[in-house]
Design an enzyme around this catalytic site. Structure first.
Site, PDB file in Angstrom:
ATOM      1  N   SER A 224       0.864  -1.569   0.144  1.00 19.01           N
ATOM      2  CA  SER A 224      -0.271  -0.124   0.086  1.00 19.01           C
ATOM      3  C   SER A 224       1.179   1.148   0.061  1.00 19.01           C
ATOM      4  O   SER A 224       2.465   1.374   0.641  1.00 19.01           O
ATOM      5  CB  SER A 224      -0.907  -0.160   1.337  1.00 19.01           C
ATOM      6  OG  SER A 224      -0.580   0.064   2.258  1.00 19.01           O
TER       7      SER A 224
ATOM      8  N   GLU B 157       1.629   5.577   0.707  1.00 18.38           N
ATOM      9  CA  GLU B 157       0.356   6.235   1.686  1.00 18.38           C
ATOM     10  C   GLU B 157       0.890   7.931   1.106  1.00 18.38           C
ATOM     11  O   GLU B 157       2.129   8.089   0.445  1.00 18.38           O
ATOM     12  CB  GLU B 157       1.217   6.267   2.982  1.00 18.38           C
ATOM     13  CG  GLU B 157       0.893   8.089   3.917  1.00 18.38           C
ATOM     14  CD  GLU B 157       1.318   7.540   5.114  1.00 18.38           C
ATOM     15  OE1 GLU B 157       0.836   5.941   6.077  1.00 18.38           O
ATOM     16  OE2 GLU B 157       1.513   8.249   5.918  1.00 18.38           O
TER      17      GLU B 157
ATOM     18  N   THR C  41      -2.967  11.285   4.573  1.00 21.54           N
ATOM     19  CA  THR C  41      -2.504  11.351   5.587  1.00 21.54           C
ATOM     20  C   THR C  41      -4.203  13.379   6.095  1.00 21.54           C
ATOM     21  O   THR C  41      -4.319  13.121   4.935  1.00 21.54           O
ATOM     22  CB  THR C  41      -0.638  12.214   5.373  1.00 21.54           C
ATOM     23  OG1 THR C  41      -0.784  12.826   5.187  1.00 21.54           O
ATOM     24  CG2 THR C  41      -0.195  10.565   5.769  1.00 21.54           C
TER      25      THR C  41
ATOM     26  N   HIS D 156      -6.694   8.893   6.394  1.00 24.53           N
ATOM     27  CA  HIS D 156      -6.311   9.240   7.808  1.00 24.53           C
ATOM     28  C   HIS D 156      -6.891  10.040   8.592  1.00 24.53           C
ATOM     29  O   HIS D 156      -7.369  10.648   7.819  1.00 24.53           O
ATOM     30  CB  HIS D 156      -4.319   9.313   7.925  1.00 24.53           C
ATOM     31  CG  HIS D 156      -3.975   8.698   7.385  1.00 24.53           C
ATOM     32  ND1 HIS D 156      -2.743   8.677   7.999  1.00 24.53           N
ATOM     33  CD2 HIS D 156      -3.729   7.580   6.119  1.00 24.53           C
ATOM     34  CE1 HIS D 156      -2.238   7.464   7.298  1.00 24.53           C
ATOM     35  NE2 HIS D 156      -2.990   7.328   6.564  1.00 24.53           N
TER      36      HIS D 156
ATOM     37  N   ARG E 156      -4.017  10.185  16.745  1.00 25.51           N
ATOM     38  CA  ARG E 156      -3.892  10.854  17.821  1.00 25.51           C
ATOM     39  C   ARG E 156      -3.782  11.957  16.375  1.00 25.51           C
ATOM     40  O   ARG E 156      -4.612  13.041  17.080  1.00 25.51           O
ATOM     41  CB  ARG E 156      -2.990  10.438  19.292  1.00 25.51           C
ATOM     42  CG  ARG E 156      -3.384  11.262  20.038  1.00 25.51           C
ATOM     43  CD  ARG E 156      -1.769  11.725  20.730  1.00 25.51           C
ATOM     44  NE  ARG E 156      -0.320  12.411  20.134  1.00 25.51           N
ATOM     45  CZ  ARG E 156      -0.302  12.107  21.129  1.00 25.51           C
ATOM     46  NH1 ARG E 156       0.321  12.031  22.079  1.00 25.51           N
ATOM     47  NH2 ARG E 156       1.008  12.570  20.314  1.00 25.51           N
ATOM     48  N   GLY E 157      -2.676  11.644  16.171  1.00 26.83           N
ATOM     49  CA  GLY E 157      -2.207  12.985  15.737  1.00 26.83           C
ATOM     50  C   GLY E 157      -1.244  13.399  16.458  1.00 26.83           C
ATOM     51  O   GLY E 157      -0.806  13.814  17.925  1.00 26.83           O
ATOM     52  N   ASP E 158      -0.618  15.052  16.144  1.00 23.34           N
ATOM     53  CA  ASP E 158       0.480  15.839  16.786  1.00 23.34           C
ATOM     54  C   ASP E 158      -0.178  17.180  17.101  1.00 23.34           C
ATOM     55  O   ASP E 158      -0.404  17.700  15.993  1.00 23.34           O
ATOM     56  CB  ASP E 158       2.069  16.575  16.634  1.00 23.34           C
ATOM     57  CG  ASP E 158       2.221  14.629  16.646  1.00 23.34           C
ATOM     58  OD1 ASP E 158       2.631  13.621  17.731  1.00 23.34           O
ATOM     59  OD2 ASP E 158       2.580  13.381  15.221  1.00 23.34           O
TER      60      ASP E 158
ATOM     61  N   ALA F 201      -5.524   7.158  20.628  1.00 21.10           N
ATOM     62  CA  ALA F 201      -6.377   7.049  19.572  1.00 21.10           C
ATOM     63  C   ALA F 201      -7.690   6.093  19.886  1.00 21.10           C
ATOM     64  O   ALA F 201      -8.411   6.076  19.168  1.00 21.10           O
ATOM     65  CB  ALA F 201      -4.909   6.574  18.377  1.00 21.10           C
TER      66      ALA F 201
ATOM     67  N   HIS G  50       7.462   4.703  20.644  1.00 17.59           N
ATOM     68  CA  HIS G  50       6.411   6.079  20.993  1.00 17.59           C
ATOM     69  C   HIS G  50       7.444   7.143  21.541  1.00 17.59           C
ATOM     70  O   HIS G  50       7.316   7.282  22.097  1.00 17.59           O
ATOM     71  CB  HIS G  50       5.291   6.178  20.719  1.00 17.59           C
ATOM     72  CG  HIS G  50       4.567   7.748  19.963  1.00 17.59           C
ATOM     73  ND1 HIS G  50       4.247   8.343  21.276  1.00 17.59           N
ATOM     74  CD2 HIS G  50       4.165   8.188  19.391  1.00 17.59           C
ATOM     75  CE1 HIS G  50       3.882   9.271  21.071  1.00 17.59           C
ATOM     76  NE2 HIS G  50       3.651   9.432  19.063  1.00 17.59           N
TER      77      HIS G  50
ATOM     78  N   LYS H 195      -5.457   0.475  21.144  1.00 18.73           N
ATOM     79  CA  LYS H 195      -6.762   0.457  20.510  1.00 18.73           C
ATOM     80  C   LYS H 195      -7.148  -0.711  19.711  1.00 18.73           C
ATOM     81  O   LYS H 195      -7.847  -0.809  18.979  1.00 18.73           O
ATOM     82  CB  LYS H 195      -4.988   0.967  19.443  1.00 18.73           C
ATOM     83  CG  LYS H 195      -4.982   2.564  20.179  1.00 18.73           C
ATOM     84  CD  LYS H 195      -4.301   3.218  19.312  1.00 18.73           C
ATOM     85  CE  LYS H 195      -2.628   3.119  18.818  1.00 18.73           C
ATOM     86  NZ  LYS H 195      -1.822   3.506  18.043  1.00 18.73           N
TER      87      LYS H 195
ATOM     88  N   GLN I 105      15.826  15.238   4.726  1.00 20.73           N
ATOM     89  CA  GLN I 105      14.938  15.655   5.137  1.00 20.73           C
ATOM     90  C   GLN I 105      14.393  14.434   5.820  1.00 20.73           C
ATOM     91  O   GLN I 105      13.888  14.432   6.846  1.00 20.73           O
ATOM     92  CB  GLN I 105      14.014  15.641   3.875  1.00 20.73           C
ATOM     93  CG  GLN I 105      12.874  15.295   3.875  1.00 20.73           C
ATOM     94  CD  GLN I 105      12.025  15.404   2.602  1.00 20.73           C
ATOM     95  OE1 GLN I 105      12.386  14.110   1.879  1.00 20.73           O
ATOM     96  NE2 GLN I 105      10.818  16.038   2.022  1.00 20.73           N
TER      97      GLN I 105
ATOM     98  N   PHE J 256      13.166  13.944  10.043  1.00 21.11           N
ATOM     99  CA  PHE J 256      11.588  13.755  10.057  1.00 21.11           C
ATOM    100  C   PHE J 256      11.583  12.577  11.100  1.00 21.11           C
ATOM    101  O   PHE J 256      11.305  12.968  12.324  1.00 21.11           O
ATOM    102  CB  PHE J 256      10.924  12.848   9.158  1.00 21.11           C
ATOM    103  CG  PHE J 256      10.833  13.620   7.581  1.00 21.11           C
ATOM    104  CD1 PHE J 256      10.269  14.906   8.102  1.00 21.11           C
ATOM    105  CD2 PHE J 256       9.900  12.919   6.515  1.00 21.11           C
ATOM    106  CE1 PHE J 256       8.966  14.850   6.885  1.00 21.11           C
ATOM    107  CE2 PHE J 256       9.784  13.488   5.340  1.00 21.11           C
ATOM    108  CZ  PHE J 256       9.052  14.204   6.021  1.00 21.11           C
TER     109      PHE J 256
ATOM    110  N   HIS K  81       3.833  -1.316   3.865  1.00 24.74           N
ATOM    111  CA  HIS K  81       3.253   0.309   3.755  1.00 24.74           C
ATOM    112  C   HIS K  81       4.680   1.280   2.851  1.00 24.74           C
ATOM    113  O   HIS K  81       4.794   1.399   4.883  1.00 24.74           O
ATOM    114  CB  HIS K  81       3.003   0.112   4.824  1.00 24.74           C
ATOM    115  CG  HIS K  81       1.404   1.704   4.392  1.00 24.74           C
ATOM    116  ND1 HIS K  81       0.105   2.078   4.230  1.00 24.74           N
ATOM    117  CD2 HIS K  81       2.255   3.298   5.182  1.00 24.74           C
ATOM    118  CE1 HIS K  81      -0.038   2.915   4.100  1.00 24.74           C
ATOM    119  NE2 HIS K  81       0.831   3.907   4.944  1.00 24.74           N
TER     120      HIS K  81
END
Ligand code: FAD
Length: 277
Positions: free
Chosen positions: A7, A9, A40, A69, A99-101, A115, A141, A157, A204, A208, A258
């Site tokens: 898959s 993204e 996303t 997402h 959850r996201g940031d 989440a 995390h 979750k 980059q 990240f 993914h």
């Protein structure tokens, strides 16, 4: 081509230039017959319409099975309910719940804190309507107290209704295998698909990785740096390394791959071309 489902993204393009970049990548990536693609969801509400618009375009204009997402930063219960209805009307049957940031400078999240609460809400609102994917972290995390706590929160979750998980990217296959083993031991039985970040741009990637807590092994950073500005040499080396990782993951039982494409085809194609059939 991989012997497991793959898959891709994407992030939702916001400018004409970004749209053109994604449009150029899509036919080349589509040729690899992904099981689905995902889009996303930017934090903070400002991009609320970009994700549904992109999902719709990928489905309608490109014939891809596109999954949105959705993060806790998506707003209030009512706003998230409306988004879910919109996705169901588009025919989406898969969703990646996060959850996201919080963007820097923003003080509060939406109605959900974690989440697991969002997964529970989606299950309650549209029972059976979505196959729910969640995120998990073989290298832990960055905000988790420790690996055990992070695993407990991952399990919450799953108990809330997640059907599958996609990992944060990593370059150490053993971190994935150990994580899956710990998850199985904890009674988590859903598929755990490794998230793969092909390497196109080392600077980059480093940025990240610092943000999301993914580790770039020292040997890999040093070898990439040693190629200096030789873009072609970096591409070849990086594709070999990431493909070797993927081949090890598949041989060790990973149920799929993914790819975080960053809306570009080249680095992902270079990895896929090197996968064992
Ligand atoms: P959670 O599962 O809620 O966990 C967040 C942290 O809280 C962890 O440290 C966890 O251990 C801890 N925690 C969880 N529950 C509890 C609890 N009850 N008590 C105390 N601590 C708890 N971000 C975006 O903004 N948009 C995207 O589209 C997006 N897509 C992603 C896709 C994938 C596959 C991955 C791996 C990440 C993605 N992210 C995205 C990034 C993600 O939002 C961040 O990593 C975020 O920091 C955590 O999200 P989560 O869903 O894993 O959160």
């Amino acid at each position: 081509m991989a012997s497991v489902p793959i898959s891709f993204e994407f992030f939702p393009p916001k400018t004409d230039e970004q749209r053109a970049t994604l449009d150029a990548a899509l036919p080349r990536l589509k040729a690899l017959a992904p099981e689905y693609v995902s889009v996303t969801f930017g934090a903070g509400g400002s991009t609320l319409s970009y994700t549904p618009d992109t999902v719709n375009r990928l489905r309608e204009a490109h014939g891809l099975d596109a999954a949105p997402h959705l993060s806790c930063m998506g707003g209030t219960r009512a706003e998230i309910r409306a988004l879910l209805a919109q996705y169901q009307a588009m025919g989406c049957h898969r969703i990646v719940a996060l959850r996201g940031d919080l963007p820097s400078g923003m003080a509060s999240h939406g109605d959900f804190r974690y989440a697991s609460e969002l997964v529970e809400f989606i299950r309650r609102e549209c029972d059976g309507g979505f196959h729910i994917e969640v995120a998990c972290y073989p290298e832990v995390h960055p905000q988790a107290d420790d690996a055990h706590a992070d695993l407990r929160h991952f399990k919450a979750k799953v108990e809330a209704g997640a059907n599958g998980a996609i990992t944060q990217y990593f370059y150490n296959a053993d971190a994935y295998f150990r994580f899956v083993e710990a998850a199985r031991h904890a009674g988590i039985t859903i598929p755990i698909v490794p998230g793969i970040m092909p390497i196109a741009n080392f600077a980059q990637l480093k940025r990240f990785s610092d943000l999301c807590g993914a580790e770039i092994p020292r040997w890999l950073a040093k070898r990439l740096a040693a190629h200096g500005d030789d873009v072609e040499a970096i591409r070849e080396f990086a594709a070999d390394v990431v493909a070797e990782l993927c081949n090890r993951l598949i041989a060790g039982g990973a149920p799929g791959l993914h790819f975080y494409t960053l809306n570009r085809a080249r680095a992902t194609l270079a990895v896929c071309a090197r996968l064992d059939a």
